[in-house]
Scaffold this active site. Structure first.
Site, short mmCIF file in Angstrom:
data_model
loop_
_atom_site.label_atom_id
_atom_site.label_comp_id
_atom_site.label_asym_id
_atom_site.label_seq_id
_atom_site.Cartn_x
_atom_site.Cartn_y
_atom_site.Cartn_z
N LEU C 221 0.73 -1.00 0.17
CA LEU C 221 -0.12 0.22 0.19
C LEU C 221 1.00 1.09 0.27
CD1 LEU C 221 -3.24 1.08 0.45
CD2 LEU C 221 -2.43 0.90 2.92
N ASP C 222 1.12 1.96 -0.79
CA ASP C 222 1.27 3.49 -0.78
C ASP C 222 3.11 3.51 -0.82
OD1 ASP C 222 -1.04 4.24 -0.64
OD2 ASP C 222 -1.09 4.50 1.35
N GLU C 223 3.04 2.26 -1.65
CA GLU C 223 4.88 1.36 -1.66
C GLU C 223 5.08 1.85 -3.36
OE1 GLU C 223 6.41 2.26 0.99
OE2 GLU C 223 5.95 1.33 2.20
#
EC number: 3.5.1.10
Lengths: 277, 277, 277, 277
Positions: C221-223
Site C-alpha cells: 500500500l502506497d509503496e
C-alpha cells in the site's frame, strides 16, 4: 518613541480585538502592524501587535491582565536584537548562511558563539570574529559531553540555540533548559524520513522531491513543532550524495526563514503546532 | 445567525482597529476572521472583517460612518454566491477549469452565462447546462460587436465578468460599465510581454520561465491592477507552441485563484495596485 | 513516414549508444529526440529514442537483439493514443481534470470508461459522452466487488488504469493483472502519511506543506514506484478540510503530469523506482 | 584514466549521435553522461558528452573534424577547476554566497580575485583570503575606470567574470574581450524591468512576483542570453526596500546555479539564447 511587540495567547472570547486595541489606544500607542488568529478548533486566540509610542510596560500589562480572560498569556517584547548560539558538527552550509546573513544584516541576530563537537568549522567561524568552542565528544559519555556543551553555551545567555546541522540527539535535560528556544533543521520533509540519514532513505524510496524542516526541539526526535518546510525536485539521476548536495540550499533557506520568524516574535507554540503571525 | 463581511478602506488614523471592532462588539457581532493592513506610504488603512450574528445593517453602517474619518469607504457584504459571466474566444482550458470548479464547489460562483466571439466552446459550456451566447464579430465593426456582447451580458446582471482567454481588447465604454469587476488572465508574467502573442515573444527572448497574470481590466492594455501571478520553468527545448501548451496549467490556476480571492471580497483596489486581505 | 519510440533497458556496456544509434542509422531512421541514462549504482542502461522513417520492426528488433547484451529489454512503441479506464469513488477534481484535458487534447488519451463504486460521478462522466460503470460495493465481499470491477474494466482493454481518487485498496490479484499499468494518486508527499486520511494526519502533525504523489500500484500500500510528487504551502489556519480542499489542485496536476509521462512512454520501472527520460 | 567533456555544436545531419559515439568508442573512451539536443527550428545539433579513458586529444579531434559536417564546432574540455574574477559594488549577498560555496566546495571554482568600484566588500573578501582590488570610479572617466578594472582583472586570467551585483554598465570594449564569459545577475525577471532600479519599478507596477535573471553580458543592456531565472511571491505589504531584501535569496541562488551550469560546460550559446545540456 519606542517600538515593542505585544503577544497575546489566550482563550477566545467575544470582543478580544476590541479589548486589546482599546487598551493600546488608551495608552496612546500606535499600532504599526497587527495580526490575530482564532483557532476555532481549540478555542484559542492569538494576536501579535507591533506598537509604537511611549511605553509604561507595567500599567499596560496590568490593564491587559484585568481585561483578558483567565488563563491568558501576554508578553511585551522589546525589539532588541536576539542573541543566539549555534551548534554545529561538520557541515558548513547552514552555519555559513547564518554567518553571512548576520554579517550583512539580512538576519538581525547577534551570534554570541558557535559550539561544535568537531573543530572543522572553527576557521570559518573565526573568519567572522565569532568565538568557536570546540567540545569534542571523544572519550566522553553522552551526558558528560552534553554537560560540557551546556557549560560552553550557558555563559553566552542565548535567547535561542540554533542546531545548524548538529548531528547528535540532545537529552531531555538539555531540551528542558531551553523550552521552545532550540531550533533544529532536519534534512527531510517531516514526518517522512525521521531519524538518521534521511537522504539515504529518500534515495532508497525513489522520491521525486527532497526537503527540509525547521522545528523546535522537543524530547521526541524530529517530532517538535514545525516552523517551516520546503522541498526541491529531484529525479532518478540523483544519488543519495547528489540529494545531500542539492538539499543544502533548501536546508539553509528553510532554517534562515525559521530563524527570521522566531526572532521577529512571530511564532506561537500551542501543543505540537506553531501559529505564525 | 448570519455571516457578513465588513470591508473598510479609509485614511489611516489612530485607534481605527479599536473603533471598528468596538462597534462590532456593541452590535454583538462575533469576529470570525479579521485582517487589516496599513499602507504607510499612502496613509491608507484597509480592513476585512468576517462577522457572525444578527445584523442591523443600517445602524451598523451609521455607527461606522460616525466613527470613521472623512473620506472613508465601508461596505457590508452578504455572503451570497456571486454571479459571473465568462467571455471566451477559442481556448478551452481556463473556461473548462472554471466550469469544473463551479460544478464541484471548489469555486463558489454561479456562472450565469458564457459569451463567445466564436462558437467553438458552446458544446463544452452546454455540457454543464450553462447558456452560451455566440456573438460573432464577423461583419461587425468593433463597436457594433461590443454592443452586441454587452447586450448578451447585461441581462445576466453579473457581479463580475471573467475574460477566460477572450482575445479581443475591450473599449473604454465597456470597461467603464464594470469598474474593477472585469478579471482578465494574461498569458505572461506582466509587465513582460505586454500585448499580442506573449509566448512567441517569450520564445524569441529565450526566457527560462513563462507565466500568467490575472488582473482587473482598465483602459490601459495589460496595465490594470494585478491580482495574482505565477510562473513555471521552461528550457531551450520549448517551442512557442510548447510554451503555450505548458502555460495552460499556470494560466488556469492563476485565474481561478484570482477569482476565488475576488468573490471572497478579499481584494481592495487602490490606484493601480491591489491589497489582498 | 512514421514515428515510433524505441525503449531500451539493459545492462550497461561500452558503446551502447553507438551500437543503438548505428542500427537506427543503418535502418535510415532519423532520431528526433534521444535521452539515455546510466544508473552507475545498479549498472543499468536506459534509452528512449524517438525515431522517424519507414520501419521494418522485425529486422530492427532482430538487429538490436544481436547487438545488445544478454538480459536486454527493448521495445518499439508506435505512437498510437493510449486507452485508459479511470476508477473513481466520489471526488470529482481529478476525474474532472482528466476529462477536460482529454477533451481539449492536453492529454492525448482515449478514456474508454469510468468505473466507480459510487454513482456520484456518473453525470459528470456522461456529460463528456464517456460510459460510466457503477459497481457498488454494498452487499458484496471485497473479492466479489473486485471481480465485478475487473469485469467492467476488462472489456475495454485498457493500456493503463488510472485511480483518480479511488478510495479502496486493490487486491494482489487485481494488481497482478496490470503490472506497472495502474497509476494512483495519493494525497500526501509519500512516504509521509501512508494509509488513510493523510490530510487529517498532516493536520495533526502541524506540517507547513501538503502534497500529492502519483505512483504505480503494487501490492504494498502506497509503496509503489513514484512517478511524480509536488507540494503546496499551508499554514496554521488550515483545518484538515481546508487542506483537503487546497490539495485538490496539486493532486490533479501531479496525476495529470504522471499520466502524460507514462502515456508518452517516458517512464521505466526498475525495482521500486522510476527512471523518467 | 582522465575525464573530459566533448562539446559538439554543429548543423544537424542524419546519424550524428552514431558518428560521435562511434568515434568515442573507437578511442576506447567510456561515455559517463551524454545529452544531446536538436533545435529543429534552426537545424542546429548540440551534444555534451562526458568521457572517461585515456585521451589522445589531437587524433580524437581530427577524427571528429573528418566526420562532422562543415561549420561544426567541437571542443574537448578538461575538467580542471575554472578560474573566476568577481566584480562587485556594495551589496554582499551574491558575493557572500559565492565565497561560501567556493569555500565548502558547493561551487567548484577558484576565485582568483574580487574587484570592486567601492571598497565596502574588501573585508568580507579578505576573510576568505582572496585578493580584493579596489578600483574607485571617482575622478575617472568611464573609459579610464574600465581600463583600470581590466588591468586589475587581466593578470588573473579568468575563465569567467562574474558580475555579483556590479552596478555599472560595461562598455563594448570590455564585453568584446570576454565573449560569453561574463555572467551577470539582474534583479528582475527579464525582460520585465530592464535597466535601473527594477525593484522600484516592480513596486510601482504592483506585481505579485519578483525575480532574478542570470545572463551572459552582451552590448545590449540586460538583453544577453539568459542562463537561468526564478521568482518569489510578494504581496501588497512589500515596499520596494522589502522587495530588494526578499529578492536577495533568489538573486544569489539564480546566480550560483548559473555559475554551476557554466563552469560545468553545460551552456551552449546560439544567437541570443542558451541551450543547457
Amino acid at each position: 518613541m519606542e517600538r515593542k511587540t505585544l503577544l497575546t495567547d489566550c482563550p477566545d472570547a467575544q470582543g478580544l480585538i476590541a479589548t486589546i486595541t482599546n487598551i493600546c489606544y488608551k495608552h496612546q500607542l500606535n499600532i504599526i502592524h497587527n495580526r490575530e488568529y482564532v483557532d476555532h478548533a481549540t478555542g484559542q486566540f492569538y494576536m501579535r501587535t507591533e506598537l509604537e509610542g511611549i511605553f509604561n510596560d507595567h500599567t499596560l500589562l496590568l490593564d491587559l491582565d484585568h481585561a483578558l480572560p483567565p488563563g491568558s498569556q501576554r508578553q511585551l517584547v522589546s525589539s532588541r536584537r536576539k542573541r543566539v548560539v549555534i551548534m554545529v558538527t561538520k557541515e558548513s552550509h547552514c552555519l555559513g548562511d547564518i554567518l553571512m546573513k548576520a554579517y550583512d544584516g539580512s538576519l538581525d541576530i547577534e551570534i554570541a558563539a558557535v559550539v561544535g563537537n568537531y573543530d572543522k568549522l572553527q576557521p570559518l567561524t573565526e573568519r567572522f570574529d565569532i568565538p568557536f568552542h570546540f567540545v569534542s565528544h571523544e572519550g566522553l559519555s553522552r551526558d558528560e559531553h552534553e554537560q560540557a556543551m551546556i557549560k560552553a553555551i550557558q555563559g553566552h545567555q542565548p535567547d535561542y540555540i540554533i542546531l545548524a546541522k548538529y548531528m547528535r540527539v540532545l537529552t531531555p535535560d538539555f531540551v528542558a533548559q531551553y523550552p521552545h528556544r532550540i531550533i533544529n533543521i532536519h534534512h527531510s520533509f517531516l514526518p517522512a524520513f525521521i531519524g538518521a540519514r534521511p537522504y539515504h532513505q529518500a534515495f532508497e524510496r525513489g522520491v521525486k522531491i527532497i526537503g527540509a524542516t525547521a522545528h523546535f526541539v522537543t524530547n521526541d526526535l524530529d517530532e517538535g513543532p514545525i516552523i517551516g518546510q520546503d522541498v526541491i525536485h529531484v529525479d532518478h539521476s540523483f544519488s543519495a550524495q547528489d540529494m545531500a548536495k542539492a538539499g543544502r540550499d533548501v536546508e539553509k533557506s528553510v532554517l534562515s526563514q525559521a530563524i527570521a520568524r522566531v526572532i521577529d516574535d512571530r511564532v506561537f507554540v500551542h501543543g505540537n503546532k506553531t501559529v505564525i503571525l
